[in-house]
Design a protein around this motif. Structure first.
Motif, PDB file in Angstrom:
ATOM      1  N   ASN A  39     -20.425   9.525   1.487  1.00 57.66           N
ATOM      2  CA  ASN A  39     -20.334   8.081   1.292  1.00 57.66           C
ATOM      3  C   ASN A  39     -20.642   7.314   2.578  1.00 57.66           C
ATOM      4  OD1 ASN A  39     -17.992   8.994   2.546  1.00 57.66           O
ATOM      5  ND2 ASN A  39     -16.678   7.498   1.557  1.00 57.66           N
ATOM      6  N   VAL A  40     -21.562   7.841   3.398  1.00 58.27           N
ATOM      7  CA  VAL A  40     -21.914   7.193   4.661  1.00 58.27           C
ATOM      8  C   VAL A  40     -22.931   6.088   4.402  1.00 58.27           C
ATOM      9  CG1 VAL A  40     -22.947   7.523   6.941  1.00 58.27           C
ATOM     10  CG2 VAL A  40     -21.437   9.266   5.992  1.00 58.27           C
ATOM     11  N   ASP A  41     -22.592   4.868   4.810  1.00 56.05           N
ATOM     12  CA  ASP A  41     -23.493   3.722   4.667  1.00 56.05           C
ATOM     13  C   ASP A  41     -24.358   3.567   5.917  1.00 56.05           C
ATOM     14  OD1 ASP A  41     -24.337   1.255   3.274  1.00 56.05           O
ATOM     15  OD2 ASP A  41     -23.384   0.257   4.983  1.00 56.05           O
ATOM     16  N   GLU A  42     -23.771   3.866   7.085  1.00 59.81           N
ATOM     17  CA  GLU A  42     -24.482   3.752   8.356  1.00 59.81           C
ATOM     18  C   GLU A  42     -23.788   4.655   9.365  1.00 59.81           C
ATOM     19  OE1 GLU A  42     -25.947   0.205  11.415  1.00 59.81           O
ATOM     20  OE2 GLU A  42     -24.648  -0.295   9.748  1.00 59.81           O
ATOM     21  N   TYR A  43     -24.557   5.152  10.334  1.00 59.37           N
ATOM     22  CA  TYR A  43     -23.946   5.955  11.399  1.00 59.37           C
ATOM     23  C   TYR A  43     -24.660   5.693  12.710  1.00 59.37           C
ATOM     24  CZ  TYR A  43     -27.874   9.247  11.321  1.00 59.37           C
ATOM     25  OH  TYR A  43     -29.113   9.805  11.398  1.00 59.37           O
ATOM     26  N   CYS A  44     -23.992   6.034  13.828  1.00 58.56           N
ATOM     27  CA  CYS A  44     -24.597   5.975  15.149  1.00 58.56           C
ATOM     28  C   CYS A  44     -24.054   7.153  15.961  1.00 58.56           C
ATOM     29  CB  CYS A  44     -24.290   4.656  15.844  1.00 58.56           C
ATOM     30  SG  CYS A  44     -25.106   4.517  17.446  1.00 58.56           S
ATOM     31  N   VAL A  45     -24.939   8.070  16.322  1.00 56.54           N
ATOM     32  CA  VAL A  45     -24.533   9.271  17.060  1.00 56.54           C
ATOM     33  C   VAL A  45     -24.121   8.926  18.487  1.00 56.54           C
ATOM     34  CG1 VAL A  45     -25.286  11.516  17.927  1.00 56.54           C
ATOM     35  CG2 VAL A  45     -26.018  10.748  15.671  1.00 56.54           C
ATOM     36  N   SER A  46     -24.946   8.122  19.196  1.00 58.84           N
ATOM     37  CA  SER A  46     -24.680   7.835  20.610  1.00 58.84           C
ATOM     38  C   SER A  46     -23.386   7.043  20.814  1.00 58.84           C
ATOM     39  CB  SER A  46     -25.856   7.090  21.230  1.00 58.84           C
ATOM     40  OG  SER A  46     -26.075   5.867  20.564  1.00 58.84           O
ATOM     41  N   VAL A  50     -19.146   6.139  12.245  1.00 55.22           N
ATOM     42  CA  VAL A  50     -19.762   6.082  10.921  1.00 55.22           C
ATOM     43  C   VAL A  50     -19.161   4.900  10.180  1.00 55.22           C
ATOM     44  CG1 VAL A  50     -20.244   8.547  10.672  1.00 55.22           C
ATOM     45  CG2 VAL A  50     -18.064   7.649   9.896  1.00 55.22           C
ATOM     46  N   ARG A  51     -19.907   4.365   9.242  1.00 46.76           N
ATOM     47  CA  ARG A  51     -19.412   3.311   8.360  1.00 46.76           C
ATOM     48  C   ARG A  51     -19.456   3.889   6.948  1.00 46.76           C
ATOM     49  NH1 ARG A  51     -18.424  -1.763   9.372  1.00 46.76           N
ATOM     50  NH2 ARG A  51     -19.563  -1.747  11.338  1.00 46.76           N
ATOM     51  N   PRO A  64     -21.424  -3.509  -0.578  1.00 52.79           N
ATOM     52  CA  PRO A  64     -20.301  -2.569  -0.672  1.00 52.79           C
ATOM     53  C   PRO A  64     -19.306  -2.772   0.477  1.00 52.79           C
ATOM     54  CG  PRO A  64     -22.336  -1.419  -0.102  1.00 52.79           C
ATOM     55  CD  PRO A  64     -22.694  -2.842  -0.365  1.00 52.79           C
ATOM     56  N   MET A  65     -18.027  -2.626   0.163  1.00 54.15           N
ATOM     57  CA  MET A  65     -16.991  -2.696   1.192  1.00 54.15           C
ATOM     58  C   MET A  65     -17.083  -1.419   2.024  1.00 54.15           C
ATOM     59  SD  MET A  65     -15.247  -5.515   0.747  1.00 54.15           S
ATOM     60  CE  MET A  65     -13.566  -5.392   1.247  1.00 54.15           C
ATOM     61  N   THR A  66     -16.961  -1.562   3.350  1.00 57.12           N
ATOM     62  CA  THR A  66     -17.079  -0.406   4.232  1.00 57.12           C
ATOM     63  C   THR A  66     -15.930  -0.351   5.228  1.00 57.12           C
ATOM     64  OG1 THR A  66     -18.447  -1.626   5.808  1.00 57.12           O
ATOM     65  CG2 THR A  66     -19.606  -0.400   4.089  1.00 57.12           C
ATOM     66  N   MET A  67     -15.759   0.823   5.818  1.00 61.81           N
ATOM     67  CA  MET A  67     -14.748   1.036   6.850  1.00 61.81           C
ATOM     68  C   MET A  67     -15.418   1.801   7.984  1.00 61.81           C
ATOM     69  SD  MET A  67     -11.078   2.982   6.506  1.00 61.81           S
ATOM     70  CE  MET A  67     -11.799   4.353   5.628  1.00 61.81           C
ATOM     71  N   LYS A  68     -15.237   1.345   9.212  1.00 64.04           N
ATOM     72  CA  LYS A  68     -15.848   1.982  10.377  1.00 64.04           C
ATOM     73  C   LYS A  68     -14.842   2.925  11.025  1.00 64.04           C
ATOM     74  CE  LYS A  68     -18.356   0.665  14.562  1.00 64.04           C
ATOM     75  NZ  LYS A  68     -18.818  -0.476  15.356  1.00 64.04           N
ATOM     76  N   LEU A  69     -15.265   4.188  11.225  1.00 62.39           N
ATOM     77  CA  LEU A  69     -14.407   5.188  11.845  1.00 62.39           C
ATOM     78  C   LEU A  69     -15.089   5.762  13.078  1.00 62.39           C
ATOM     79  CD1 LEU A  69     -13.339   7.163   8.644  1.00 62.39           C
ATOM     80  CD2 LEU A  69     -12.027   5.427   9.856  1.00 62.39           C
ATOM     81  N   GLN A  70     -14.303   6.034  14.119  1.00 60.90           N
ATOM     82  CA  GLN A  70     -14.807   6.610  15.368  1.00 60.90           C
ATOM     83  C   GLN A  70     -14.620   8.126  15.338  1.00 60.90           C
ATOM     84  OE1 GLN A  70     -16.288   4.780  17.568  1.00 60.90           O
ATOM     85  NE2 GLN A  70     -15.430   2.740  17.520  1.00 60.90           N
TER      86      GLN A  70
END
Length: 81
Positions: A39-46, A50-51, A64-70
């Motif tokens: 269910n990943v909407d967006e990610y950034c490796v550096s 993930v959102r 869509p409602m999203t949650m950002k996790l580190q």
């Protein structure tokens, strides 16, 4: 683009500047903290985040409602190329 490394940052939203149709069409999978996420909407490796989309909930604009996790983000291509 013939590389075996997914982009550093990728969004599944066509309105985002980080949207890459070719990478999404090829199929990018994401492991977040060692766990496969579908269910990943967006990610950034550096930047290490993930959102994730939250079920079928949408905001007042229909997005869509999203949650950002580190944490540790490991993207990979699902197919051989």
């Amino acid at each position: 683009m013939s590389t075996d490394t997914p982009p550093d940052r990728l969004s599944s939203n066509p309105k985002s500047p980080h949207y890459d149709a070719a990478a999404i069409e090829r199929g990018v999978g994401v492991r977040f903290k060692g766990v496969e996420k579908n269910n990943v909407d967006e990610y950034c490796v550096s930047e290490g985040w993930v959102r994730l989309t939250l079920g079928n909930s949408v905001d007042r604009k229909g997005n869509p409602m999203t949650m950002k996790l580190q944490g540790t983000v490991e993207p990979y291509f699902r197919d051989a190329g």
